[in-house]
Design an enzyme around this catalytic site. Sequence first.
Site, PDB file in Angstrom:
ATOM      1  N   LEU A 134       0.912  -1.470  -0.167  1.00  0.00           N
ATOM      2  CA  LEU A 134      -0.286  -0.137   0.244  1.00  0.00           C
ATOM      3  C   LEU A 134       0.813   1.183   0.014  1.00  0.00           C
ATOM      4  O   LEU A 134       1.566   1.372   0.849  1.00  0.00           O
ATOM      5  CB  LEU A 134      -0.998   0.135   1.342  1.00  0.00           C
ATOM      6  CG  LEU A 134      -1.986  -1.194   0.718  1.00  0.00           C
ATOM      7  CD1 LEU A 134      -2.937  -1.146   2.483  1.00  0.00           C
ATOM      8  CD2 LEU A 134      -2.827  -1.161   0.281  1.00  0.00           C
ATOM      9  N   ASP A 135       0.143   2.280  -1.071  1.00  0.00           N
ATOM     10  CA  ASP A 135       1.646   3.497  -0.894  1.00  0.00           C
ATOM     11  C   ASP A 135       1.314   4.016   0.159  1.00  0.00           C
ATOM     12  O   ASP A 135       0.568   4.192   1.705  1.00  0.00           O
ATOM     13  CB  ASP A 135       1.513   4.121  -2.417  1.00  0.00           C
ATOM     14  CG  ASP A 135      -0.220   4.523  -2.181  1.00  0.00           C
ATOM     15  OD1 ASP A 135      -0.569   5.527  -1.110  1.00  0.00           O
ATOM     16  OD2 ASP A 135      -0.799   5.025  -3.428  1.00  0.00           O
ATOM     17  N   LYS A 136       2.305   5.340  -0.047  1.00  0.00           N
ATOM     18  CA  LYS A 136       2.982   5.963   1.179  1.00  0.00           C
ATOM     19  C   LYS A 136       1.310   6.520   1.963  1.00  0.00           C
ATOM     20  O   LYS A 136       0.863   6.776   3.530  1.00  0.00           O
ATOM     21  CB  LYS A 136       3.879   7.484   1.349  1.00  0.00           C
ATOM     22  CG  LYS A 136       3.492   7.899   2.460  1.00  0.00           C
ATOM     23  CD  LYS A 136       5.279   8.775   3.228  1.00  0.00           C
ATOM     24  CE  LYS A 136       5.278  10.004   3.015  1.00  0.00           C
ATOM     25  NZ  LYS A 136       4.132  10.846   3.290  1.00  0.00           N
ATOM     26  N   SER A 145      -1.416   5.772   1.837  1.00  0.00           N
ATOM     27  CA  SER A 145      -3.389   4.555   1.451  1.00  0.00           C
ATOM     28  C   SER A 145      -3.134   3.754   3.177  1.00  0.00           C
ATOM     29  O   SER A 145      -2.172   3.948   3.670  1.00  0.00           O
ATOM     30  CB  SER A 145      -2.716   3.728   0.532  1.00  0.00           C
ATOM     31  OG  SER A 145      -3.167   4.554  -0.338  1.00  0.00           O
ATOM     32  N   ARG A 184      -4.456   4.666  -8.632  1.00  0.00           N
ATOM     33  CA  ARG A 184      -4.569   6.835  -8.239  1.00  0.00           C
ATOM     34  C   ARG A 184      -4.039   7.049  -9.433  1.00  0.00           C
ATOM     35  O   ARG A 184      -4.345   8.224 -10.258  1.00  0.00           O
ATOM     36  CB  ARG A 184      -3.115   6.628  -7.317  1.00  0.00           C
ATOM     37  CG  ARG A 184      -3.364   6.586  -5.943  1.00  0.00           C
ATOM     38  CD  ARG A 184      -2.579   7.201  -5.070  1.00  0.00           C
ATOM     39  NE  ARG A 184      -3.061   6.848  -3.599  1.00  0.00           N
ATOM     40  CZ  ARG A 184      -3.515   7.370  -2.644  1.00  0.00           C
ATOM     41  NH1 ARG A 184      -4.505   8.122  -3.271  1.00  0.00           N
ATOM     42  NH2 ARG A 184      -3.461   7.242  -1.055  1.00  0.00           N
TER      43      ARG A 184
END
Length: 243
Positions: free
Chosen positions: A103-105, A107, A191
């Site tokens: 999961l990106d920063k 999220s 995104r």
Amino acid sequence: MSGVRLNKYIASSDLCSRRKADEYIKNGSVTVNGKVVQELGYIVNDKDKVFVNKKLVTPAKHQYYRFFKPAGYITTREDDQGRKTIYDILPENLYSLKPVGRLDKDSTGLLILTNDGDLINALTHPSVKVPKVYLVTINSSIHRHELEKLANGIELEPGKIAYADIQVLDMDSKHTEMQITLYQGMNRQIRKMFKSIGYEVKTLKRIQHATISLDGLKRGEFKPIKPMQIKELKNFLNRISKQ
């Protein structure tokens, strides 16, 4: 333990990756019951004594955890830019566990953490369409024909088409809240999909990965996954891998 390939046996000890285990075997650094073995597919069992560089190797017991990742943390062990990682939250006894996917920063939501390499591969292999469910909010209302674009597929990179199943939960002129299901594992897929049609994702939370859900977890909290849930997960993965 039933017989397993030597490289898999070594990798399951958390000593190294399977690729590194292959290197150890090929260069003669591995002995089984006192004899050098350089065959990657050599079968060993729990009665065999395996040494790598004269150090006894024993497979680690598999562990399975759910973790509610907060915003502001990246999903990696270390970061050369000094950013906070999920391992700044997790206790030291879970450092050997790896996240299944990322999961990106910005999220939040569910991460499955485990040292079971076979399960990680089954959950992330591109040939198996494992569902991942997210709650997503964008910065305005969205038109039906744009939802159809997302469902029909958008080319994010040459030759790479991204798809999403979308259910609108709430919408007004300033936002749209949706439940989105993905069956792919492209980097920052949601995104990028919305950006390609002119929208900004404001919040993104993963609430389910295959049969494992976020239910009952608070932000930043982690809990063991029950054995029955792991059994159900593996049965589910076995079923969909045959479709």
